[in-house]
Design an enzyme around this catalytic site. Structure first.
Site, PDB file in Angstrom:
ATOM      1  N   LYS A 271       0.879  -1.177   0.000  1.00 29.14           N
ATOM      2  CA  LYS A 271       0.000   0.000   0.000  1.00 29.14           C
ATOM      3  C   LYS A 271       0.912   1.221   0.000  1.00 29.14           C
ATOM      4  O   LYS A 271       1.152   1.851   1.037  1.00 29.14           O
ATOM      5  CB  LYS A 271      -0.908  -0.073   1.246  1.00 29.14           C
ATOM      6  CG  LYS A 271      -2.223   0.640   1.069  1.00 29.14           C
ATOM      7  CD  LYS A 271      -3.216   0.224   2.136  1.00 29.14           C
ATOM      8  CE  LYS A 271      -4.332   1.251   2.287  1.00 29.14           C
ATOM      9  NZ  LYS A 271      -5.117   1.529   1.103  1.00 29.14           N
TER      10      LYS A 271
HETATM   11  N1  PMP Z   1      -7.359  -2.357  -3.189  1.00 30.87           N
HETATM   12  C1  PMP Z   1      -6.900  -1.112  -3.023  1.00 30.87           C
HETATM   13  C2  PMP Z   1      -6.178  -0.458  -4.140  1.00 30.87           C
HETATM   14  C3  PMP Z   1      -7.095  -0.439  -1.814  1.00 30.87           C
HETATM   15  O1  PMP Z   1      -6.653   0.807  -1.646  1.00 30.87           O
HETATM   16  C4  PMP Z   1      -7.812  -1.073  -0.777  1.00 30.87           C
HETATM   17  C5  PMP Z   1      -8.051  -0.344   0.514  1.00 30.87           C
HETATM   18  N2  PMP Z   1      -6.998  -0.553   1.409  1.00 30.87           N
HETATM   19  C6  PMP Z   1      -8.261  -2.383  -0.999  1.00 30.87           C
HETATM   20  C7  PMP Z   1      -8.027  -2.989  -2.210  1.00 30.87           C
HETATM   21  C8  PMP Z   1      -8.973  -3.137   0.079  1.00 30.87           C
HETATM   22  O2  PMP Z   1      -8.071  -3.461   1.105  1.00 30.87           O
HETATM   23  P1  PMP Z   1      -8.531  -3.639   2.602  1.00 30.87           P
HETATM   24  O3  PMP Z   1      -9.673  -4.573   2.581  1.00 30.87           O
HETATM   25  O4  PMP Z   1      -7.357  -4.189   3.294  1.00 30.87           O
HETATM   26  O5  PMP Z   1      -8.912  -2.294   3.113  1.00 30.87           O
END
Ligand code: PMP
Length: 306
Positions: free
Chosen positions: A159
């Protein structure tokens, strides 16, 4: 929704006033997006607060940092405690928690060399990410003209701050065209993910989603839904997803910490299923919220009571 100011913020191990957490405009992060971050939700449950999958989010922050050769100058336990402390310090019952680690001020060469690594944890109020009513009524999305960057260009499983320029273009374009959100195709032309969400579809009562081979972030909500679906006896297949798979599906939904479990009812001109949130989607959404609300013993290790 405008970012609501909290009173305090955790910054490099100290709790300081929100307005004092500033950086210099010549900081490395600002020029190259050289940081990693997380998004975590804290929920109010029976007059107390529960942070959902806190350890897993902090673990992913360290994994993201490691993929960018960044050494976070704190232990995981410091950041876990920092997140708890900053929620309590601001008297929030329910909020969004945003930890970020980034290169600060030293050099402006692309190689961050001796730039200090700063860490902040901010908390603020954040309601339904995809707009009021999105969780119950569903959203309409468009397949973006912007493709998701390939995992061989940047680690999609991290991320990383700068990675979100790709997401930003896609969501801006979607909004301009009157949609709630964008779905990005990957470089091979298969479905990757939303600008900040993973995607699932349901056909003949079976669930399907993709994985890191489709250049996605491996969402923690995605993991919850995979585990909950299995728990309730649904079959789940991980595969490359085509646009055709999605538009002919019975149900489609997004998952994400901010978006939670959001039904997708329309993709461009295609109505999904009946055009209303699907039954299995709503069932899994209900189970997701029940788990958060401490009503699923099997997964109570996902909850940090504070
Ligand atoms: N894909 C992207 C590009 C994101 O930014 C997120 C949000 N964090 C997600 C998927 C979903 O991830 P999570 O369920 O861990 O929040």
């Amino acid at each position: 929704m405008k970012l609501q100011k909290a009173t305090q913020i955790w910054y490099n191990g100290q709790i300081i006033p929100w307005d004092h957490a500033n950086i210099h405009v010549m900081s490395h992060i600002l020029h190259y997006g050289s940081g990693v971050f997380e998004g975590i939700r804290c929920y109010e449950v029976n007059d107390k607060s529960i942070i959902f999958r806190l350890d897993d989010h902090i673990q992913r922050l360290y994994n993201s940092a490691s993929l960018y050769n960044m050494k976070i100058p704190f232990n995981k336990s410091d950041l876990i405690q920092g997140a708890i402390d900053i929620v309590l310090k601001n008297n929030f019952r329910q909020c969004y928690i945003r930890p970020i680690a980034f290169y600060g001020y030293d050099t402006l060469g692309v190689n961050p060399k001796k730039c200090p690594i700063n860490v902040a944890i901010g908390v603020f109020d954040w309601g339904e990410y995809l707009g009021k009513g999105a969780l119950t009524n569903g959203v309409k999305v468009t397949i973006s003209k912007w493709k998701k960057f390939h995992y061989s260009s940047m680690p999609s499983t991290a991320k990383g701050c700068g990675q979100y320029m790709n997401s930003m273009l896609a969501v801006q374009d979607a909004k301009l065209k009157g949609f709630d959100e964008a779905i990005l195709l990957n470089q091979e032309g298969y479905i990757s993910e939303g600008s900040g969400q993973n995607i699932f579809y349901i056909k003949d009562e079976k669930l399907f989603t993709n994985d890191e081979n489709s250049s996605i972030l491996l969402g923690i909500t995605r993991d919850c839904i995979i585990k909950l679906a299995k728990e309730f006896g649904y079959s789940i297949t991980i595969k490359n997803i085509s646009t055709n798979d999605l538009v002919t599906a019975d149900e489609v939904f997004f998952t994400g910490t901010a978006s939670e479990v959001t039904p997708v009812c329309k993709i461009d001109d295609n109505i999904i299923g009946t055009g209303k949130p699907g039954g299995i989607t709503l069932f899994l959404q209900e189970q997701y919220f029940k788990t958060i609300n401490n009503q699923n013993k099997k997964f109570n290790n996902w909850l940090t009571h504070i």
